[in-house]
Design an enzyme around this catalytic site. Structure first.
Site, PDB file in Angstrom:
ATOM      1  N   GLY A 193     -53.803  39.712 -18.147  1.00 17.85           N
ATOM      2  CA  GLY A 193     -52.694  40.764 -17.954  1.00 17.85           C
ATOM      3  C   GLY A 193     -51.712  40.660 -16.909  1.00 17.85           C
ATOM      4  N   GLY A 232     -48.125  42.368 -16.050  1.00 14.95           N
ATOM      5  CA  GLY A 232     -48.130  43.813 -15.570  1.00 14.95           C
ATOM      6  C   GLY A 232     -47.704  43.804 -14.029  1.00 14.95           C
ATOM      7  CD  GLN A 233     -47.107  48.454 -10.202  1.00  9.93           C
ATOM      8  OE1 GLN A 233     -48.184  49.021 -10.366  1.00  9.93           O
ATOM      9  NE2 GLN A 233     -46.127  49.166  -9.431  1.00  9.93           N
ATOM     10  CG  LEU A 234     -52.236  43.359  -9.160  1.00  9.16           C
ATOM     11  CD1 LEU A 234     -51.533  43.608  -7.485  1.00  9.16           C
ATOM     12  CD2 LEU A 234     -53.544  43.774  -9.269  1.00  9.16           C
ATOM     13  CG  ASP A 286     -49.359  40.461 -20.776  1.00  8.02           C
ATOM     14  OD1 ASP A 286     -49.707  40.911 -19.544  1.00  8.02           O
ATOM     15  OD2 ASP A 286     -48.970  40.985 -21.592  1.00  8.02           O
ATOM     16  CB  ILE A 287     -51.517  41.673 -25.139  1.00 12.17           C
ATOM     17  CG1 ILE A 287     -51.772  41.888 -26.731  1.00 12.17           C
ATOM     18  CG2 ILE A 287     -50.873  42.804 -24.487  1.00 12.17           C
ATOM     19  CD1 ILE A 287     -52.466  43.384 -27.005  1.00 12.17           C
ATOM     20  CE1 TYR A 319     -56.509  52.417 -14.355  1.00 12.17           C
ATOM     21  CE2 TYR A 319     -56.317  54.106 -12.803  1.00 12.17           C
ATOM     22  CZ  TYR A 319     -56.186  52.894 -13.033  1.00 12.17           C
ATOM     23  OH  TYR A 319     -55.606  51.708 -12.293  1.00 12.17           O
ATOM     24  CE  LYS A 342     -59.175  50.074 -13.401  1.00 12.91           C
ATOM     25  NZ  LYS A 342     -59.143  48.796 -13.572  1.00 12.91           N
ATOM     26  CG  ASP A 381     -56.006  41.607 -27.494  1.00 18.39           C
ATOM     27  OD1 ASP A 381     -56.291  42.030 -26.576  1.00 18.39           O
ATOM     28  OD2 ASP A 381     -55.958  42.007 -28.830  1.00 18.39           O
TER      29      ASP A 381
HETATM   30  N1  SER Z   1     -51.480  53.448  -9.791  1.00 21.72           N
HETATM   31  C1  SER Z   1     -52.437  54.143 -10.709  1.00 21.72           C
HETATM   32  C2  SER Z   1     -52.097  55.104 -11.525  1.00 21.72           C
HETATM   33  O1  SER Z   1     -51.473  55.937 -10.926  1.00 21.72           O
HETATM   34  C3  SER Z   1     -53.839  54.444  -9.793  1.00 21.72           C
HETATM   35  O2  SER Z   1     -54.707  53.260  -9.746  1.00 21.72           O
HETATM   36  O3  SER Z   1     -52.726  55.238 -12.318  1.00 21.72           O
END
Ligand code: SER
Length: 320
Positions: free
Chosen positions: A13, A16-18, A39-40, A147, A151, A57
């Site tokens: 991934g 992505g942002q991170l 990344d996919i 989500y 987690k 993937d």
């Molecule tokens: N930034 C994430 C979200 O808003 C929370 O971990 O989904």
């Protein structure tokens, strides 16, 4: 004659942002030859010209296993996930992707005796019955987004694999992460990324959260530093094997707007809360991260005004 591939770090991934920023930092530290961005999305991999990159993937278990073996992978940063707002639109898909991929990576780490795994958790593990101010490490959670549920369950699995099998998996409960090097990615806290893009484009900003919604937030350089510090900490310093609370600042849409307006006096905002308001309302306002500070020396650098100035300095000339 036999040859051995050099040891590698795999980022899943990565686009992505991170991942976009963490991959760069890992390449700076270990050298691009030792870092594999996956990344996919194949087009999104084009930016990784400073390290190896492979389209992959995470749900294709054979493909992941093959890369791990062929590239002599010793560490995995598993960042691929469906975030909170997108997850509410596709709950079963979010659960499947977030959970099945984590369990597979933990199992692979056990089988292949990998050195270390990093997996991000989130403030989304908390829920409406959690204390909202200075939320402690240990408290009632009861998340009510898919989500958040994924987690929380993931945290339990991480601790389980460490305790039962000695898998050295480390994790942080990130607050909302704000960076300028990638676009918003379906999170509830992403309004605080989007607002900068609207400000520099000279556009009006419509906030999907109301003006008084406080959420814990962090500027990306602090998040990258926390992640690297955690992964470099001696094993005996990592006392929490579910996931560490992590904190830097807390602000509302009104406050970040005011901070940007100091630089862009004509910038305007209005508020139209949508389904993401309920998600934000179920999360803490602020976080107590004293365990991270005590155990491995966590310290943040950026507050709201420093972050705003830094983003507005760099974003206008940044190309995606
Ligand atoms: N930034 C994430 C979200 O808003 C929370 O971990 O989904």
């Amino acid at each position: 004659m036999c040859s051995f591939a050099m040891e590698s770090i795999l980022i899943i991934g990565a686009a992505g942002q991170l991942g976009s920023e963490l991959t760069q930092e890992l390449a700076n530290i270990y050298g691009g030859d030792h870092v594999i961005a996956t990344d996919i999305n194949p087009e999104a991999l084009e930016k990784f010209d400073f390290c190896k990159s492979i389209r992959m993937d995470v749900m294709d278990q054979e493909a992941v296993r093959k890369v791990v073996k062929e590239e002599n992978v010793k560490q995995i940063y598993h960042l691929a996930a469906v975030l909170s707002a997108t997850g509410e639109k596709k709950p079963l898909f979010a659960w499947q992707l977030n959970m099945e991929s984590l369990l597979f990576i933990l199992e692979l780490a056990k089988e292949e005796k990998l050195d270390k795994i990093y997996w991000p958790s989130s403030i989304a593990v908390f829920g409406p019955n959690t204390p909202k101010i200075n939320t402690p490490q240990y408290c009632v959670k009861e998340p009510n987004t898919v989500y958040g549920i994924s987690k929380q369950a993931g945290e339990r699995w991480c601790e389980y694999y460490f305790q039962k099998y000695g898998v050295d998996v480390r994790s942080l409960r990130y607050p909302g992460l704000i960076g300028y090097k990638s676009l918003p990615g379906g999170g509830t806290t992403d309004y605080a990324v989007d607002i900068f893009h609207k400000a520099i484009a000279g556009e009006h900003f419509v906030s999907f959260l109301n003006e008084e919604t406080y959420l814990p937030m962090m500027y990306m350089p602090d998040a990258i530093k926390a992640t690297i510090d955690l992964m470099h900490a001696p094993i005996e310093d990592i006392k929490i094997r579910s996931s560490y609370n992590l904190s830097a600042m807390s602000f509302s849409p009104k406050e970040i707007y005011s901070s940007i307006k100091l630089h862009y006096p004509d910038f305007s905002i209005s508020y139209q809360p949508d389904f993401r308001q309920a998600i934000a309302d179920s999360w803490p306002d602020s976080i107590d991260d004293s365990h991270a500070r005590q155990d491995w020396g966590w310290k943040h650098e950026f507050g709201l005004s420093e972050m705003t100035a830094d983003i507005l300095k760099h974003l206008p000339s940044f190309s995606f």
